[in-house]
Design an enzyme around this catalytic site. Structure first.
Site, PDB file in Angstrom:
ATOM      1  N   HIS A 176       0.790  -1.277  -0.006  1.00 26.34           N
ATOM      2  CA  HIS A 176       0.048   0.052  -0.011  1.00 26.34           C
ATOM      3  C   HIS A 176       0.816   1.363  -0.038  1.00 26.34           C
ATOM      4  O   HIS A 176       0.481   2.012  -0.873  1.00 26.34           O
ATOM      5  CB  HIS A 176      -0.987  -0.061   1.205  1.00 26.34           C
ATOM      6  CG  HIS A 176      -1.938  -0.962   1.299  1.00 26.34           C
ATOM      7  ND1 HIS A 176      -1.602  -2.314   1.493  1.00 26.34           N
ATOM      8  CD2 HIS A 176      -3.483  -0.745   1.372  1.00 26.34           C
ATOM      9  CE1 HIS A 176      -2.903  -2.793   1.191  1.00 26.34           C
ATOM     10  NE2 HIS A 176      -4.029  -1.958   1.275  1.00 26.34           N
ATOM     11  N   HIS A 216      -0.699  -3.965   9.763  1.00 31.02           N
ATOM     12  CA  HIS A 216       0.815  -3.739   9.429  1.00 31.02           C
ATOM     13  C   HIS A 216       1.692  -3.504  10.681  1.00 31.02           C
ATOM     14  O   HIS A 216       1.019  -2.730  11.395  1.00 31.02           O
ATOM     15  CB  HIS A 216       1.300  -3.025   8.161  1.00 31.02           C
ATOM     16  CG  HIS A 216       1.080  -3.373   6.832  1.00 31.02           C
ATOM     17  ND1 HIS A 216       1.791  -4.644   6.478  1.00 31.02           N
ATOM     18  CD2 HIS A 216       0.508  -3.347   5.912  1.00 31.02           C
ATOM     19  CE1 HIS A 216       1.556  -4.893   5.188  1.00 31.02           C
ATOM     20  NE2 HIS A 216       0.704  -4.029   4.892  1.00 31.02           N
ATOM     21  N   ASP A 220       6.921  -2.527   8.594  1.00 31.13           N
ATOM     22  CA  ASP A 220       6.231  -2.818   7.241  1.00 31.13           C
ATOM     23  C   ASP A 220       6.077  -1.514   6.643  1.00 31.13           C
ATOM     24  O   ASP A 220       6.603  -1.213   5.284  1.00 31.13           O
ATOM     25  CB  ASP A 220       4.933  -3.628   7.513  1.00 31.13           C
ATOM     26  CG  ASP A 220       5.311  -5.098   8.071  1.00 31.13           C
ATOM     27  OD1 ASP A 220       6.229  -5.494   8.121  1.00 31.13           O
ATOM     28  OD2 ASP A 220       4.232  -5.291   8.642  1.00 31.13           O
TER      29      ASP A 220
END
Length: 259
Positions: A176, A216, A220
């Site tokens: 993302h 996450h 990350d």
């Protein structure tokens, strides 16, 4: 001795190029730090204060790392981002509708990233962002499969979150965030400043939401930012190598492809 005196008479006390060269050679034989002066040290602190701050940070975190008690295998990982977003996690836990709404909006943002990256290639004819995304997601798949982190405790999933359908996903690293960085960097190259700033703000909000839902770990997201920058740079270098190659070896005509 007479030769020396004659040389002095010819030069009249002026240093000759040969003497200068000898001085340079002698200076080069010395270690660099042995030539530093107090002014040099002061100038480093004045003009290179950012590396100086990083040097202080190195010493500080060395002390932290070597004295910190490590998390035992039976305990949950410690994540500072989870600590900071506890109120948001509590709110989303108590309001599933809000969690679903934010997940849907995040999926729309992922769609915006994908649409822009594909647009730059298919419509504008600039493949760098697409190549960067391909590099990034391939590397993410390799790393994500190589080290499969446990799902964080308290994870708040949603059927409308990307990937849609409550399917499994790799935690390390955040695609993302990396995809948004790739799109934002391309926008800056094209001087689409307002759009780039909008994507950056949405990316920050996305990161906060991912921490709040425990989707996450902080690492990350941080690596996602670095991955976006890294693979955008690698895609640029890839394009440079192809531009340097002979045109005859890089352009494949339709006739040559099908005959």
């Amino acid at each position: 001795m007479e030769a020396t005196l004659s040389n002095r008479r010819r030069t009249n006390g002026v240093t000759t190029p040969v003497a200068v060269a000898d001085m340079v050679v002698k200076k080069e034989k010395r270690a660099s730090f042995m030539t530093w002066t107090a002014d040099d040290v002061a100038n480093v602190a004045k003009f290179h204060w950012v590396p100086c701050l990083f040097a202080i940070g190195l010493l500080f975190f060395m002390a932290v790392e070597y004295t910190l008690r490590m998390i035992p295998p039976s305990s949950e990982p410690f994540d500072l981002g989870f600590v900071a977003t506890r109120p948001l996690h509590r709110l989303l836990s108590q309001s599933p509708q809000l969690n679903t709404l934010l997940a849907a909006l995040n999926t729309v943002f992922v769609g915006m990233q994908t649409t822009y990256i594909m647009w730059t290639w298919l419509i504008e004819g600039r493949p760098r962002a697409t190549i960067s995304a391909l590099f990034m997601f391939t590397c993410r798949g390799i790393l994500g499969y190589s080290t499969q982190l446990p799902l964080p405790q308290g994870f708040l999933g949603s059927g409308v979150d990307f990937p849609v359908g409550n399917v499994s996903f790799f935690l390390f690293f955040s695609g993302h965030v990396a995809g948004s960085v790739i799109a934002s960097l391309d926008m800056r190259r094209m001087q689409r400043w307002e759009l780039a700033r909008t994507f950056d703000v949405l990316n920050v909000l996305q990161a906060v939401r991912l921490l709040g839902t425990r989707g996450h770990y902080t690492i990350d997201l941080a690596v996602g930012v670095g991955a976006g920058i890294l693979f955008d740079s690698l895609a640029g270098k890839y394009e440079e190598t192809k531009r340097k190659a002979p045109i005859a070896s890089t352009i494949i005509t339709k006739e040559a492809f099908f005959t």
